[in-house]
Design a protein around this motif. Sequence first.
Motif, mmCIF file in Angstrom:
data_model
loop_
_atom_site.group_PDB
_atom_site.id
_atom_site.type_symbol
_atom_site.label_atom_id
_atom_site.label_comp_id
_atom_site.label_asym_id
_atom_site.label_seq_id
_atom_site.Cartn_x
_atom_site.Cartn_y
_atom_site.Cartn_z
ATOM 1 N N UNK A 1 46.435 -24.223 -15.663
ATOM 2 C CA UNK A 1 46.948 -24.139 -17.032
ATOM 3 C C UNK A 1 46.821 -25.491 -17.717
ATOM 4 N N UNK A 2 46.295 -25.445 -18.931
ATOM 5 C CA UNK A 2 46.221 -26.633 -19.782
ATOM 6 C C UNK A 2 46.542 -26.183 -21.203
ATOM 7 N N UNK A 3 47.708 -26.643 -21.725
ATOM 8 C CA UNK A 3 48.223 -26.102 -22.975
ATOM 9 C C UNK A 3 47.938 -26.996 -24.186
ATOM 10 N N UNK A 4 47.054 -27.977 -24.046
ATOM 11 C CA UNK A 4 46.698 -28.817 -25.186
ATOM 12 C C UNK A 4 45.852 -28.008 -26.169
ATOM 13 N N UNK A 5 45.804 -28.428 -27.440
ATOM 14 C CA UNK A 5 45.046 -27.650 -28.445
ATOM 15 C C UNK A 5 43.578 -27.474 -28.101
ATOM 16 N N UNK B 1 42.416 -19.231 -15.488
ATOM 17 C CA UNK B 1 42.107 -20.502 -16.139
ATOM 18 C C UNK B 1 42.543 -20.380 -17.601
ATOM 19 N N UNK B 2 43.437 -21.245 -18.018
ATOM 20 C CA UNK B 2 43.911 -21.219 -19.401
ATOM 21 C C UNK B 2 43.759 -22.612 -20.000
ATOM 22 N N UNK B 3 42.937 -22.699 -21.055
ATOM 23 C CA UNK B 3 42.712 -23.972 -21.717
ATOM 24 C C UNK B 3 41.687 -24.849 -21.033
ATOM 25 N N UNK B 4 40.829 -24.271 -20.190
ATOM 26 C CA UNK B 4 39.815 -25.034 -19.468
ATOM 27 C C UNK B 4 38.414 -24.537 -19.840
ATOM 28 N N UNK B 5 37.476 -25.477 -19.914
ATOM 29 C CA UNK B 5 36.064 -25.156 -20.089
ATOM 30 C C UNK B 5 35.351 -25.388 -18.767
ATOM 31 N N UNK B 6 34.662 -24.372 -18.312
ATOM 32 C CA UNK B 6 33.913 -24.476 -17.057
ATOM 33 C C UNK B 6 32.444 -24.745 -17.333
ATOM 34 N N UNK B 7 32.180 -25.602 -18.306
ATOM 35 C CA UNK B 7 30.813 -25.855 -18.756
ATOM 36 C C UNK B 7 29.943 -26.428 -17.649
ATOM 37 N N UNK B 8 30.521 -27.305 -16.831
ATOM 38 C CA UNK B 8 29.740 -28.005 -15.817
ATOM 39 C C UNK B 8 29.791 -27.305 -14.457
ATOM 40 N N UNK B 9 30.318 -26.116 -14.413
ATOM 41 C CA UNK B 9 30.396 -25.368 -13.162
ATOM 42 C C UNK B 9 29.437 -24.189 -13.200
ATOM 43 N N UNK B 10 28.942 -23.814 -12.042
ATOM 44 C CA UNK B 10 28.065 -22.653 -11.965
ATOM 45 C C UNK B 10 28.005 -22.144 -10.532
ATOM 46 N N UNK C 1 42.147 -9.842 -10.272
ATOM 47 C CA UNK C 1 42.427 -10.214 -11.657
ATOM 48 C C UNK C 1 41.825 -11.587 -11.936
ATOM 49 N N UNK C 2 40.965 -11.656 -12.941
ATOM 50 C CA UNK C 2 40.330 -12.909 -13.344
ATOM 51 C C UNK C 2 40.629 -13.147 -14.816
ATOM 52 N N UNK C 3 41.149 -14.365 -15.113
ATOM 53 C CA UNK C 3 41.551 -14.698 -16.481
ATOM 54 C C UNK C 3 40.864 -15.980 -16.917
ATOM 55 N N UNK C 4 40.246 -15.927 -18.098
ATOM 56 C CA UNK C 4 39.661 -17.096 -18.764
ATOM 57 C C UNK C 4 40.183 -17.106 -20.197
ATOM 58 N N UNK C 5 41.409 -17.555 -20.399
ATOM 59 C CA UNK C 5 42.053 -17.548 -21.705
ATOM 60 C C UNK C 5 41.887 -18.908 -22.385
ATOM 61 N N UNK C 6 41.745 -18.836 -23.704
ATOM 62 C CA UNK C 6 41.649 -20.059 -24.508
ATOM 63 C C UNK C 6 40.609 -21.008 -23.932
ATOM 64 N N UNK C 7 39.468 -20.457 -23.600
ATOM 65 C CA UNK C 7 38.395 -21.228 -22.999
ATOM 66 C C UNK C 7 37.315 -21.475 -24.055
#
Length: 931
Positions: free
Chosen positions: A140-144, A167-176, A186-192
């Motif tokens: 969880x990362x609740x920053x804007x 994952x909430x508030x995270x970008x997985x740009x560098x992951x693959x 259950x898989x969650x990618x909120x506010x990504x």
Amino acid sequence: MLKESMPRMERHQFCSVLLILILLTLVSLTLTGWAWTIPDCIIADSLLFPNLSYYIPFCTSAPGLHLLASCSNVKNLNQTLKRVPRNTEVLCLQGMVPTLPAKAFIRFHSLQLLRLQLRTTSVTSRTFQGLDQLQYLFFDHHAPCCLSLFLSPNCFESLRSLSSLSFQGYCLTYSQSIYLPTSLRHLTLRNSCLTKFQDLQRLFPDLLLSTSSTPNIKPGAPFLETLDLSYNLQLKQAGVRDLYGLTLHSLILDGTPLKALDLTDSGLLHLHFLSLVGTGIEKVPASLTGYSELRALDLGKNQIQNILENGEIPGYKALEFLSLHDNHLQTLPTRFLHTLPQLQKLNLSMNKLGPILELPEGLFSTNLKVLDLSYNQLCDVPHGALSLLSQLQELWLSGNNISSLSNESLQGLRQLRTLDLSWNQIKVLKPGWLSHLPALTTLNLLGTYLEYILGIQLQGPKMLRHLQLGSYPILDIYPPWPPTLLSLEIQAESCIQFMIHSGQPFLFLENLTLETSILLLKPDNITIHFPSLRRLTLRGYSFIFSTSQLQRFFPQQLPLLEHFFIWCENSYAVDLYLFGMPRLRVLELGYLNFFYESSTMKLEMLLKEVPQLQVLALSHLNLRNLSVSSFKSLQDLKLLLFNSERALEMNSNLQEFIPQMPQYVYFSDVTFTCQCEASWLESWATRAPNTFVYGLEKSICIANASDYSKTLLFSFLATNCPHGTEFWGFLTSFILLLLLIILPLISCPKWSWLHHLWTLFHTCWWKLCGHRLRGQFNYDVFISYCEEDQAWVLEELVPVLEKAPPEGEGLRLCLPARDFGIGNDRMESMIASMGKSRATLCVLTGQALASPWCNLELRLATYHLVARPGTTHLLLLFLEPLDRQRLHSYHRLSRWLQKEDYFDLSQGKVEWNSFCEQLKRRLSKAGQERD
């Protein structure tokens, strides 16, 4: 030169004293590092007190999990986790740890839920190694803005039981190419920062099938039930076949700009539930009819005004749940809902369907079971409006403007079980208005304008179990009551008045809640009986509830009551007594003005009636002073909470209560008085092996009523009070005691005592260096007793401990009368036998305390306990009631002994069988600790 100038005798004396000083210094350094208070951490057991989060902020858990740890301001992960219990099931961490190291949680084999708010940017391949039981993992990362997170491809490979990953508030740009466990559901990618569904193929390739036309599912690929992509504000594209091969039960796209139309060619298979809450759509999508198995659709918080546009009728023949809450609906077209033959739940709350409910004939399917029409500005339910809903089980009409209901309004609802009419304008209930609801079990009438309730108005339902009644001004209650009631809640702003004529109307009631300012019972000579009550809640702003009224409401015992909550503000001084509650386990007290005068004495009188209490929460009571007399009767207390107390004084005699302190002690928003008498608090809070203490490290103290400065309590004690006075006084007196014992031995021509002293020093040195001594004990237990108690020891105690299993425990016992050699010096035999025993059990009676030999054995056992930490143990067994002040240095012993080291058989307080089992477990545990 110094050694050569000293005579031999003086040299030995000097060496012995020097060794003792070195030994005690090392012991003191070891003990001062043992801390159970964890800075910025909360440890709790939800089985003891699920309501703890009401007083102390705590992270959310999951059903079935109870041992929780929540830590904030985490900067050094290893240092924080060292003090968290290893059997923790829920762990929440908040702070700043950029990189999670390998085997970061290897100690927590019981961990099942892990919530990380650490602003982490990198996770290694072995971070979660050892977490075989982990089921829930949250980042969880609740920053804007989103935070970049790099995940190693195999970082989740060891999580064989993982069911939910978020994952909430995270970008997985560098992951693959991240491997997901096959157990994942259950898989969650909120506010990504997802921009298109194709990103899922890059991140989790094993979720989807190959882009080729052949649906060849990979062996071991995880099967998801829920995919949550909510609040991805950049998710605007759904390319052709981006989700090809993905099989889901639920897809949640709340708060995204993606429309249902974009899912048509995505390749998604077998969707059962779709949520499009807050996406800004203006009509019910018709493009999803291709999902023939779609069973649930949530379109809440959108801009839908008309379900049908341009004559288009979307068809959802398999749909069972439909939510259109918080839209702008004003009418319901007949043709639309007529195409939903399988519909069972319909949520139409927070729309504009009022003021008169108009439901055209044939509007609903006959299978409808739940209908929510709350907050729709309804003023009336016309006769027969719901008559065609013969299968309806729940009807929610809360928050409307309904003023009255007749028996014809609810005609035809013979299967209805739940009826919610709360927060309406109902003033009168007509007789027989429930006559057509024979299956009703739950009725909610909170927030109405009823002035009285007649028992005849509740006739009709045969199994009414849960009833809630509420009125703004005054509410009068008249019998007869439904005989099957299990829970009853009554609220009235001013007064609740029970008008009871005769009989016992609440024979089966288990849960009672009363919230008002004044509670009355008429006539004066009538009482109410609650023989089955398990939970009682009394709440009100200025609740007037005297002892005489309490006795009238509960004239007899409450044999089954387990939880008592009373939270009231009152300008009058009243008395409260807890009587006839043999099974009371949880007691919550708040805002009780009768504690303003003589608070300690009244608290003691209140608690002495409930010695079996396990949880005690005290809030806003203005206690002012606490002493040992307030809690000495609570032998089974496991959790003690102080909330919002001002100028609290902790009497120094509470130190006597330390061995019996509960497992958890919490201080929330408590202000203390600045006085040195509380200097023992810091050492207790940081060196209490059996008690977790929370809140003292951040508590402040005030010098007087006009002191508005915020001085930390521990800072005041360290600056203004002598630090460690009692501890060093204990060391000084202990040294003097050792010298008094050693001096008579110096005159002996044999110097065997030096050998024993060297053995003690050698043992402690090995202990401090991390070594364990094995095989150095000849006995398991040394038993100390006087001659008057010898018959009981030999006939009752020894057979239980010495006989071979299963009749006994099979322990090796050392009895002075039996095992001391004939002709040997008793002093030497005593010292040698204690040194070769794992534990010492002192049988204490009045005769034993008067015996010089028993006193000497107790002193030597105390010495071994301090001088050989971790390799010896002391247990106290009280055979008769004793004044603990007669026990030599009891206030000092209490610092070293644990709660389970005390056994009390006086006055039959503990059954013999349970005592034997407890003693066996403690001795067995002591043996395991030594080995």
